[in-house]
Design a protein around this motif. Structure first.
Motif, mmCIF file in Angstrom:
data_model
loop_
_atom_site.group_PDB
_atom_site.id
_atom_site.type_symbol
_atom_site.label_atom_id
_atom_site.label_comp_id
_atom_site.label_asym_id
_atom_site.label_seq_id
_atom_site.Cartn_x
_atom_site.Cartn_y
_atom_site.Cartn_z
ATOM 1 N N PRO A 105 16.001 -3.372 -97.653
ATOM 2 C CA PRO A 105 14.993 -3.705 -96.649
ATOM 3 C C PRO A 105 13.646 -3.968 -97.306
ATOM 4 O O PRO A 105 13.396 -3.559 -98.449
ATOM 5 C CB PRO A 105 14.955 -2.445 -95.770
ATOM 6 N N ASP A 153 14.092 -8.912 -95.511
ATOM 7 C CA ASP A 153 15.140 -7.903 -95.626
ATOM 8 C C ASP A 153 16.440 -8.526 -96.126
ATOM 9 O O ASP A 153 16.722 -9.702 -95.856
ATOM 10 C CB ASP A 153 15.386 -7.248 -94.258
ATOM 11 N N THR A 164 20.794 -7.452 -97.349
ATOM 12 C CA THR A 164 21.870 -6.491 -97.595
ATOM 13 C C THR A 164 23.098 -7.295 -98.007
ATOM 14 O O THR A 164 23.240 -8.458 -97.623
ATOM 15 C CB THR A 164 22.157 -5.638 -96.338
ATOM 16 N N ARG A 202 26.436 -7.519 -90.687
ATOM 17 C CA ARG A 202 25.034 -7.145 -90.838
ATOM 18 C C ARG A 202 24.080 -8.335 -90.983
ATOM 19 O O ARG A 202 22.880 -8.204 -90.767
ATOM 20 C CB ARG A 202 24.884 -6.193 -92.027
ATOM 21 N N GLN A 203 24.621 -9.495 -91.326
ATOM 22 C CA GLN A 203 23.738 -10.652 -91.548
ATOM 23 C C GLN A 203 23.069 -11.131 -90.255
ATOM 24 O O GLN A 203 21.924 -11.592 -90.277
ATOM 25 C CB GLN A 203 24.519 -11.783 -92.215
ATOM 26 N N ILE A 205 19.976 -9.083 -89.564
ATOM 27 C CA ILE A 205 18.848 -9.526 -90.378
ATOM 28 C C ILE A 205 18.289 -10.839 -89.849
ATOM 29 O O ILE A 205 17.069 -11.032 -89.759
ATOM 30 C CB ILE A 205 19.276 -9.655 -91.854
ATOM 31 N N GLU A 253 16.876 -4.995 -90.139
ATOM 32 C CA GLU A 253 17.039 -4.715 -91.561
ATOM 33 C C GLU A 253 18.504 -4.730 -91.993
ATOM 34 O O GLU A 253 18.817 -4.412 -93.134
ATOM 35 C CB GLU A 253 16.411 -3.355 -91.907
ATOM 36 N N GLY A 254 19.407 -5.078 -91.064
ATOM 37 C CA GLY A 254 20.828 -5.099 -91.394
ATOM 38 C C GLY A 254 21.526 -3.787 -91.158
ATOM 39 O O GLY A 254 22.748 -3.679 -91.305
#
Length: 388
Positions: free
Chosen positions: A123, A134, A136, A158-159, A162, A167-168
């Motif tokens: 992050p 951010d 990941t 998680r993308q 973001i 922050e994922g």
């Protein structure tokens, strides 16, 4: 994507009940969780029932391959590129073995929800690159999983978080809201994995009222310390920590770590909370605590960060604190959390529709895959890979 495959996805999206195999591999690298779930509905009508659950302990080959790149600032790019498909194939092999053991035909599985293996989480508050926000990275290519299992796979969740300004992590906000929101009582879903995080569900609240955040180390420091100094994978029931005394001066130094004092929501990982960081802080400590004392202090640090963040919430009325993750088995840690809470708190381990302490995270990704295919809107995360 051909017409036949589009038709198959549409059929799955309109089914009253979907069978989804959720996968979770945490930063502790202890193994792959596989949760076969029966998911009904979507959105706020979602219901998730756990049918079967298994954890495959990772062998030394997997751990060594991942540790070569895990949370490291400098790595071999060729190696990283090759590791991504290899992890996808490895996970597919474990899926096929598990379905065979369960005597479940792959044609009975609608979707796989594959979290992948986190390699680096960065992050914005943790890096110094002014041109970037951010980021990941999770490895375990979804196309490899789909192709080698012949099951449609949703991955790389998680993308989207973001892309939408998050922050994922943590993504539990959405699954927790869909499954555990209550009109009568405040609920806090506390997950004690490698990193501790919580989801705060105000009674009668909407999804925008939900707060979800990492709060500090769960098991990651204790596990790493046990592996190096006691040659055991973790501190079972907190028995080793119970033999030591908390070193107050070391604890006070650990409490100064900047992450603890950031406002929520926030995220972190082993990139921050690791043995190198711990040894640097130990070197500044005026005392020389024993290994048992250090472990007792790390246990107390997790208790402190849990209590510190919960008490900041200032929730009025009764609160249900529902605990999951490997740390829920650490009886010393949980007893200290219970005794340290101020106010009307009911503390219990997660147990609902078969979803329990160990299976929750894998089940939550099954719920997110369900939303990706059958729901949409604010809860839609993941990328779809079709069997080749």
């Amino acid at each position: 994507m051909g017409l036949k495959q589009i038709s198959q996805l549409h059929t799955i999206s309109t089914k009253p009940v979907r069978r989804i195999l959720g996968l979770m591999s945490g930063t502790s690298l202890d193994g792959l969780d596989l949760a076969l779930c029966e998911v009904t509905g979507s959105g706020t009508e979602t219901q998730c029932k756990l049918l079967k659950f298994k954890t495959y302990a990772y062998d030394s080959e997997f751990k060594n391959k991942v540790r070569a790149v895990f949370a490291k600032e400098t790595i071999n790019l060729e190696y990283l590129t090759l590791l991504n498909p290899w992890i996808g194939q490895y996970h597919a092999k474990l899926i096929n073995q598990t379905l065979s053991q369960w005597q479940v035909d792959r044609s009975d599985i609608d979707l796989i929800a594959s979290h992948g293996q986190t390699i680096f989480h960065c992050p914005h508050h943790q890096h110094a690159h002014v041109d970037f926000s951010d980021g990941t990275l999770q490895l375990g290519d979804g196309d490899q999983v789909a192709t080698h299992t012949q099951i449609i796979t949703v991955s790389d969740f998680r993308q989207k978080h973001i892309a939408k300004g998050g922050e994922g992590a943590p993504l539990a906000q959405y699954g927790d809201y869909l499954l555990y929101q209550s009109a009568e009582v405040h609920r806090i879903l506390l997950n004690l994995g490698g990193i501790a995080n919580f989801t705060v569900l105000p009674r009668g609240g909407q999804v925008d009222d939900v707060q979800c955040s990492d709060i500090g180390p769960g098991n990651t420091l204790m596990d790493a310390f046990c592996q190096r100094y006691f040659d055991v994978p973790f501190d079972e029931d907190g028995q080793l920590a119970a033999k030591g005394e908390v070193c107050v001066s070391l604890l006070d130094l650990l409490k100064t770590i900047p992450f603890f004092h950031l406002d929520t929501p926030k995220t972190t990982g082993p990139e921050v909370f690791n043995l190198t960081m711990l040894e640097d802080i130990r070197a500044k400590c005026p005392e020389r605590p024993s290994s048992y004392d250090v472990l007792a202090t790390l246990n107390e640090l997790t208790v402190w960060c849990v209590l510190e963040h919960i008490q900041r919430l200032k929730l009025d009325g009764p609160v249900q604190l529902i605990v999951s993750g490997g740390g829920a088995h650490n009886t010393l840690l949980i007893s200290k959390v219970r005794s340290g809470l101020l106010g009307d708190y009911e503390v219990s381990e997660l147990s609902q529709d078969g979803v329990c302490v160990d299976s929750k995270e894998a089940a939550l990704f099954a719920v997110l895959a369900n939303e990706c295919v059958a729901g949409g809107g604010s809860f839609s995360f993941g990328k779809i890979s079709l069997p080749g």
